[in-house]
Design a protein around this motif. Structure first.
Motif, PDB file in Angstrom:
ATOM      1  N   MET A   1       0.832  -1.212   0.000  1.00  0.00           N
ATOM      2  CA  MET A   1       0.000   0.000   0.000  1.00  0.00           C
ATOM      3  C   MET A   1       0.863   1.257   0.000  1.00  0.00           C
ATOM      4  O   MET A   1       0.542   2.245  -0.660  1.00  0.00           O
ATOM      5  CB  MET A   1      -0.912  -0.006   1.225  1.00  0.00           C
ATOM      6  CG  MET A   1      -1.984  -1.071   1.197  1.00  0.00           C
ATOM      7  SD  MET A   1      -3.024  -0.990   2.667  1.00  0.00           S
ATOM      8  CE  MET A   1      -4.196  -2.308   2.324  1.00  0.00           C
ATOM      9  N   GLN A   2       1.987   1.202   0.731  1.00  0.00           N
ATOM     10  CA  GLN A   2       2.868   2.373   0.789  1.00  0.00           C
ATOM     11  C   GLN A   2       3.462   2.696  -0.577  1.00  0.00           C
ATOM     12  O   GLN A   2       3.704   3.858  -0.893  1.00  0.00           O
ATOM     13  CB  GLN A   2       3.981   2.133   1.807  1.00  0.00           C
ATOM     14  CG  GLN A   2       3.514   2.214   3.259  1.00  0.00           C
ATOM     15  CD  GLN A   2       4.659   2.001   4.230  1.00  0.00           C
ATOM     16  OE1 GLN A   2       5.474   1.102   4.056  1.00  0.00           O
ATOM     17  NE2 GLN A   2       4.723   2.825   5.259  1.00  0.00           N
ATOM     18  N   LEU A   3       3.698   1.661  -1.374  1.00  0.00           N
ATOM     19  CA  LEU A   3       4.243   1.901  -2.713  1.00  0.00           C
ATOM     20  C   LEU A   3       3.256   2.639  -3.609  1.00  0.00           C
ATOM     21  O   LEU A   3       3.654   3.243  -4.606  1.00  0.00           O
ATOM     22  CB  LEU A   3       4.641   0.578  -3.370  1.00  0.00           C
ATOM     23  CG  LEU A   3       5.782  -0.200  -2.713  1.00  0.00           C
ATOM     24  CD1 LEU A   3       6.161  -1.404  -3.554  1.00  0.00           C
ATOM     25  CD2 LEU A   3       6.999   0.675  -2.479  1.00  0.00           C
ATOM     26  N   THR A   4       1.973   2.588  -3.255  1.00  0.00           N
ATOM     27  CA  THR A   4       0.955   3.315  -4.024  1.00  0.00           C
ATOM     28  C   THR A   4       0.635   4.668  -3.402  1.00  0.00           C
ATOM     29  O   THR A   4      -0.289   5.355  -3.853  1.00  0.00           O
ATOM     30  CB  THR A   4      -0.335   2.481  -4.117  1.00  0.00           C
ATOM     31  OG1 THR A   4      -0.863   2.265  -2.794  1.00  0.00           O
ATOM     32  CG2 THR A   4      -0.068   1.138  -4.774  1.00  0.00           C
ATOM     33  N   GLY A   5       1.362   5.056  -2.347  1.00  0.00           N
ATOM     34  CA  GLY A   5       1.177   6.379  -1.747  1.00  0.00           C
ATOM     35  C   GLY A   5       0.339   6.393  -0.491  1.00  0.00           C
ATOM     36  O   GLY A   5       0.111   7.462   0.090  1.00  0.00           O
ATOM     37  N   ARG A   6      -0.147   5.232  -0.029  1.00  0.00           N
ATOM     38  CA  ARG A   6      -0.963   5.200   1.178  1.00  0.00           C
ATOM     39  C   ARG A   6      -0.105   4.943   2.409  1.00  0.00           C
ATOM     40  O   ARG A   6       1.026   4.455   2.313  1.00  0.00           O
ATOM     41  CB  ARG A   6      -2.020   4.102   1.056  1.00  0.00           C
ATOM     42  CG  ARG A   6      -3.001   4.316  -0.089  1.00  0.00           C
ATOM     43  CD  ARG A   6      -3.953   3.146  -0.221  1.00  0.00           C
ATOM     44  NE  ARG A   6      -4.739   2.955   1.004  1.00  0.00           N
ATOM     45  CZ  ARG A   6      -5.526   1.909   1.224  1.00  0.00           C
ATOM     46  NH1 ARG A   6      -5.635   0.958   0.302  1.00  0.00           N
ATOM     47  NH2 ARG A   6      -6.200   1.806   2.352  1.00  0.00           N
ATOM     48  N   GLY A   7      -0.668   5.288   3.581  1.00  0.00           N
ATOM     49  CA  GLY A   7       0.012   5.003   4.841  1.00  0.00           C
ATOM     50  C   GLY A   7       1.239   5.853   5.099  1.00  0.00           C
ATOM     51  O   GLY A   7       2.218   5.383   5.678  1.00  0.00           O
TER      52      GLY A   7
END
Length: 505
Positions: free
Chosen positions: A405-411
């Motif tokens: 998810m972080q790789l998609t900009g979340r979190g």
């Protein structure tokens, strides 16, 4: 006197330190004296990056190699004649282990007789003084510098000095090597060595350089940090022909070399220690046709498996690029895991030569964005553990999901990550606790009582003040009324005089 062991331990990478300690342990167990020699010591003293670990033992290094293999190290090259072993330690740490020897020449220019010797004899038979320095790794003399040819002084003067007048006669390939060291380090050639060098060229000794010896210099060149400088120096002295007449005619592909050098700097910035020998060799030979490249590698002494690895390298990189931009790599996390397993040499080649914008975008994101996020995963693990989830397979799975998810900009924020972690782990937020009424302390009671008394006094004072003010106002009003009444009576009397009555008699 410098503390060379401190310099080593502070300059070596963790993988290199571990490799050095392992070689020390095995040498002591086998009863061999072991020394750090050659380029490693030279680069340590000059402040250059320590690329390889060169060990010399007073014994047979094959016994050490067998023990290293048991521990997972790889032995890509083993020369039993010269007792020389090349080792790939854990963490892609490269090195070599050689037996101390003395080369005895019956006549200058003939093949030498090899005699196994001590470390001091081994150092004296070497090519240049700056390569004839060693550091002891033995328990009784650990850190002792051995410099029988005064190479340290030559390094301080920034000079390359040959050790004997027969240096170039005995091994003509040193004509290439002296220029390589001089160009790489920015050192000048010592005066007498320059005279011997010029004399060797006059005698056409460069035409007697063995192809395999020239191939060894080509291998070393491909690992140089500034190969362009070395190649141009060889061309200036018309020595590139000794490496390959075809290469000398068509010239190296300097543009490809410079592109790859730029990529190497980017990889260093991203935290890699790139070994780009294969793509650099392809860049050097970039103007040659495939058949010409194959002939050159064969004459240069490359084994068939080595030559195939070089010649097939480009196609393997192209195949990897196709997979990288394929449908299976739509999610950033899938691209990350693919690139993580891809050899750094192929990454570098694609960055330098590819025109595929989608592939380049993913590679740059991997280097500059995704890897820093990956390095921050321990923090995510600590946050999940703080929420109450025990470590285990499910724990690791949740952390990996958060990484995707972080790789998609979340979190990005702590609060957002906590919500994500709770949702993925199934840990609900604890119910809000009602605040209990706290029993007031004696001091608080006194303060409250004092405040109440003060408040009452304040109200009383205000009431009294208001009453006084009202009383005063009443008196003033009464006084004004009293003054007005007599005036009104007098006015009435003057307006209506009394009637005269009859007098009584």
């Amino acid at each position: 006197m410098p503390d060379y062991m401190f310099l080593l331990e502070s300059r070596l990478s963790p993988e290199q330190r571990a490799a050095m300690m392992r070689v020390q342990e095995l040498s002591a167990a086998l009863g061999f004296n072991v020394y750090l020699t050659g380029g490693t010591v030279r680069d340590l003293i000059t402040g250059a990056s320590l690329r390889d670990l060169d060990f010399t033992v007073e014994g047979n290094p094959s016994k050490i190699a067998r023990e290293l293999e048991k521990g997972g190290a790889k032995i890509p090259v083993e020369d039993e004649k010269f007792r020389h072993v090349e080792v790939l330690f854990a963490g892609d740490c490269e090195g070599s282990i050689s037996a101390a020897r003395d080369d005895h020449y019956v006549r200058p220019g003939t093949r030498p007789e090899i005699r196994w010797s001590t470390i001091m004899e081994d150092l004296r038979r070497r090519d240049f003084s700056l390569n004839a320095i060693a550091i002891s790794l033995n328990p009784a003399s650990r850190g002792l510098l051995l410099d029988p040819t005064n190479g340290l002084s030559d390094i301080e003067r920034a000079e390359v000095r040959a050790l004997t007048i027969h240096s170039f006669t005995n091994q003509p390939v040193r004509l290439l090597r002296v220029l390589r060291f001089s160009a790489r380090m920015g050192f000048k050639i010592e005066q007498r060595t320059q005279e011997w060098f010029d004399l060797a060229l006059e005698r056409d000794l460069h035409h007697s350089i063995e192809p395999e010896d020239a191939g060894g210099e080509l291998r070393a060149l491909a690992r140089e940090e500034r190969p362009t400088v070395v190649l141009k120096t060889w061309e200036e002295h018309e020595l590139l022909n000794a490496v390959s007449p075809v290469l000398a005619k068509k010239h190296p592909d300097y543009e490809a070399i410079n592109r790859l050098m730029k990529v190497r700097e980017d990889l260093f910035t991203a935290g890699f220690r790139p070994r780009l020998a294969t793509p650099m060799l392809l860049a050097i030979l970039g103007r040659l046709k495939d058949r010409e490249q194959a002939n050159l590698l064969s004459k240069a002494g490359y084994r068939s498996t080595e030559a195939e690895a070089v010649l097939n390298f480009e196609q393997e990189a192209v195949d990897a690029q196709k997979e990288l931009v394929g449908k299976k790599m739509h999610a950033p996390v899938d691209s990350y895991h693919f690139l993580e397993k891809l050899p750094v040499e192929q990454l570098a080649y694609l960055l330098a030569e590819s025109n595929n914008s989608a592939a380049l975008s993913k590679i740059r994101a991997y280097l500059n964005k995704w890897r820093p996020v990956r390095n921050g995963l321990p923090t995510v693990g600590n946050e999940l553990e703080a929420l109450g989830m025990p470590r285990g397979p499910k724990f690791d799975q949740v952390v990996e999901q958060v990484f995707g998810m972080q790789l998609t900009g979340r979190g990005k924020t702590v609060e957002e990550r906590e919500k994500i972690l709770r949702k993925l782990s199934g840990i609900k937020e604890p119910p809000k606790k009602k605040e209990k009424e706290k029993k007031p302390t004696k001091a608080a009671e006194k303060a409250h009582a004092a405040g109440a008394i003060g408040e009452a006094a304040k109200h009383k004072h205000a009431a009294a003040k208001a009453e006084t003010k009202h009383h005063v106002k009443g008196k003033a009003a009464a006084a004004r009324s009293a003054v007005k009444r007599p005036a009104a009576a007098g006015h009435r009397k003057s307006a209506k005089p009394p009637k005269k009555g009859k007098r009584s008699r």
